[in-house]
Write a protein that holds these residues in place. Structure first.
Motif, PDB file in Angstrom:
ATOM      1  N   GLU A 168      28.611  15.513   8.382  1.00  0.00           N
ATOM      2  CA  GLU A 168      28.715  16.947   8.136  1.00  0.00           C
ATOM      3  C   GLU A 168      29.932  17.579   8.797  1.00  0.00           C
ATOM      4  OE1 GLU A 168      25.891  15.368   8.599  1.00  0.00           O
ATOM      5  OE2 GLU A 168      24.828  15.851   6.741  1.00  0.00           O
ATOM      6  N   SER A 169      30.284  17.118   9.991  1.00  0.00           N
ATOM      7  CA  SER A 169      31.445  17.693  10.679  1.00  0.00           C
ATOM      8  C   SER A 169      32.723  17.472   9.871  1.00  0.00           C
ATOM      9  CB  SER A 169      31.580  17.070  12.070  1.00  0.00           C
ATOM     10  OG  SER A 169      32.743  17.545  12.724  1.00  0.00           O
TER      11      SER A 169
ATOM     12  N   SER B 134      35.105  20.140   7.738  1.00  0.00           N
ATOM     13  CA  SER B 134      36.557  20.187   7.951  1.00  0.00           C
ATOM     14  C   SER B 134      37.296  20.102   6.620  1.00  0.00           C
ATOM     15  CB  SER B 134      37.000  19.036   8.857  1.00  0.00           C
ATOM     16  OG  SER B 134      36.503  19.213  10.169  1.00  0.00           O
ATOM     17  N   HIS B 135      36.808  19.260   5.719  1.00  0.00           N
ATOM     18  CA  HIS B 135      37.504  19.097   4.445  1.00  0.00           C
ATOM     19  C   HIS B 135      37.182  20.220   3.460  1.00  0.00           C
ATOM     20  CE1 HIS B 135      39.931  15.525   4.842  1.00  0.00           C
ATOM     21  NE2 HIS B 135      38.997  15.061   5.664  1.00  0.00           N
ATOM     22  N   ILE B 136      36.032  20.845   3.600  1.00  0.00           N
ATOM     23  CA  ILE B 136      35.804  22.073   2.822  1.00  0.00           C
ATOM     24  C   ILE B 136      36.847  23.111   3.229  1.00  0.00           C
ATOM     25  CG2 ILE B 136      34.240  24.026   2.475  1.00  0.00           C
ATOM     26  CD1 ILE B 136      31.914  22.007   2.696  1.00  0.00           C
TER      27      ILE B 136
ATOM     28  N   GLN C 221      25.357  24.856   1.608  1.00  0.00           N
ATOM     29  CA  GLN C 221      25.031  25.427   2.916  1.00  0.00           C
ATOM     30  C   GLN C 221      26.200  25.278   3.882  1.00  0.00           C
ATOM     31  OE1 GLN C 221      21.516  23.206   3.945  1.00  0.00           O
ATOM     32  NE2 GLN C 221      20.173  24.409   2.624  1.00  0.00           N
ATOM     33  N   LEU C 222      26.853  24.125   3.839  1.00  0.00           N
ATOM     34  CA  LEU C 222      28.000  23.911   4.712  1.00  0.00           C
ATOM     35  C   LEU C 222      29.172  24.808   4.311  1.00  0.00           C
ATOM     36  CD1 LEU C 222      27.934  20.032   5.133  1.00  0.00           C
ATOM     37  CD2 LEU C 222      27.123  21.764   6.737  1.00  0.00           C
ATOM     38  N   LEU C 223      29.332  25.043   3.005  1.00  0.00           N
ATOM     39  CA  LEU C 223      30.360  25.980   2.562  1.00  0.00           C
ATOM     40  C   LEU C 223      30.091  27.379   3.126  1.00  0.00           C
ATOM     41  CD1 LEU C 223      32.756  26.954   0.863  1.00  0.00           C
ATOM     42  CD2 LEU C 223      31.195  27.090  -1.101  1.00  0.00           C
ATOM     43  N   ASP C 224      28.850  27.805   3.112  1.00  0.00           N
ATOM     44  CA  ASP C 224      28.497  29.095   3.702  1.00  0.00           C
ATOM     45  C   ASP C 224      28.895  29.151   5.178  1.00  0.00           C
ATOM     46  OD1 ASP C 224      27.498  30.044   1.306  1.00  0.00           O
ATOM     47  OD2 ASP C 224      25.408  29.587   1.792  1.00  0.00           O
ATOM     48  N   ASP C 225      28.622  28.045   5.887  1.00  0.00           N
ATOM     49  CA  ASP C 225      28.979  27.991   7.313  1.00  0.00           C
ATOM     50  C   ASP C 225      30.491  28.102   7.508  1.00  0.00           C
ATOM     51  OD1 ASP C 225      26.305  27.605   7.857  1.00  0.00           O
ATOM     52  OD2 ASP C 225      26.479  25.441   8.196  1.00  0.00           O
ATOM     53  N   VAL C 226      31.235  27.397   6.652  1.00  0.00           N
ATOM     54  CA  VAL C 226      32.695  27.417   6.748  1.00  0.00           C
ATOM     55  C   VAL C 226      33.219  28.823   6.462  1.00  0.00           C
ATOM     56  CG1 VAL C 226      34.846  26.592   5.699  1.00  0.00           C
ATOM     57  CG2 VAL C 226      33.000  24.973   6.213  1.00  0.00           C
ATOM     58  N   MET C 227      32.706  29.457   5.426  1.00  0.00           N
ATOM     59  CA  MET C 227      33.183  30.788   5.067  1.00  0.00           C
ATOM     60  C   MET C 227      32.855  31.794   6.158  1.00  0.00           C
ATOM     61  SD  MET C 227      34.811  30.211   2.345  1.00  0.00           S
ATOM     62  CE  MET C 227      35.319  31.931   2.190  1.00  0.00           C
TER      63      MET C 227
END
Length: 218
Positions: free
Chosen positions: A166-167, A171-173, A207-213
């Protein structure tokens, strides 16, 4: 670079190719490769995706993907389908070292200069960043017959398929956004992933995209 609200047909086709290569599901990959060629991807563009995969899921998966692609091309040729080869990568620049080329690309994708800092992986093992810069970024990612946005699409799809990373996926998102993908295009990536690979993995990606944004300046 695609600047529309959603991914184009060839970008969508990259997603299951990268994911099934990472997962090692060769029958599913064969279908994805056929669909990719039908979508307009050239042989050399798909070769670049499969070559790049070794850096994220290892040589065995990458080599299996390459041999599967060889079989697909042969079968299509026997059916009278002449797929376009596409352009080859340009020669490596002569005015910069591999470290300089790799550092420039790494900085562009990361959105900042990565260097040894207290407690980070570069401080702990500096050689890994040398390998990343001189090999992954300078030798592989710098090959210009597949653009950086498309390469990040492939990497995001592969990491989503691998799971447990996930980390790196976050990073790549962020890297995809840094090289020109829009938030909507990354959402579209996970929609396509959910429809062509595994739906619950796509949901986790969303969900990870939400975290990144949430962590990026607006």
């Amino acid at each position: 670079m695609n600047t529309t609200a959603s991914l184009n047909a060839t970008q969508r086709a990259i997603i299951p190719i990268a994911a099934w290569t990472a997962k090692g599901d060769l029958p599913a990959l064969s279908q994805a490769l056929n669909a990719g060629l039908d979508s307009g991807l050239t042989i050399n563009e798909i070769k670049e995706v499969l070559l790049q995969m070794y850096a994220y899921c290892g040589f065995p998966r990458s080599l299996n993907g390459i041999t599967t692609f060889m079989s697909v091309i042969k079968q299509r040729a026997e059916q009278g389908i002449n797929d376009p080869v596409g352009k080859a990568p340009s020669p490596a620049p002569q005015d910069k070292s591999r470290t300089e080329v790799g550092s420039d690309i790494q900085t562009l994708i990361a959105g900042r200069v990565l260097k040894a800092e207290k407690g980070n992986f570069i401080e702990f093992l500096p050689e890994i960043n040398q390998f990343l810069q001189e090999h992954l970024f300078a030798d592989v990612i710098a090959r210009d017959n597949l653009g950086l946005p498309d390469r990040e699409i492939a990497t995001i799809a592969a990491l989503t398929g691998l799971g447990g990373v996930e980390s790196q996926l976050k990073s790549h998102i962020g890297g995809g956004l840094n090289v020109g993908l829009t938030e909507q295009q990354v959402k579209d990536l996970f929609v396509v992933y959910g429809n062509t690979v595994v739906s619950h993995e796509a949901q986790r990606g969303m969900q990870l995209l939400d975290d990144v944004m949430a962590s990026r300046p607006r």
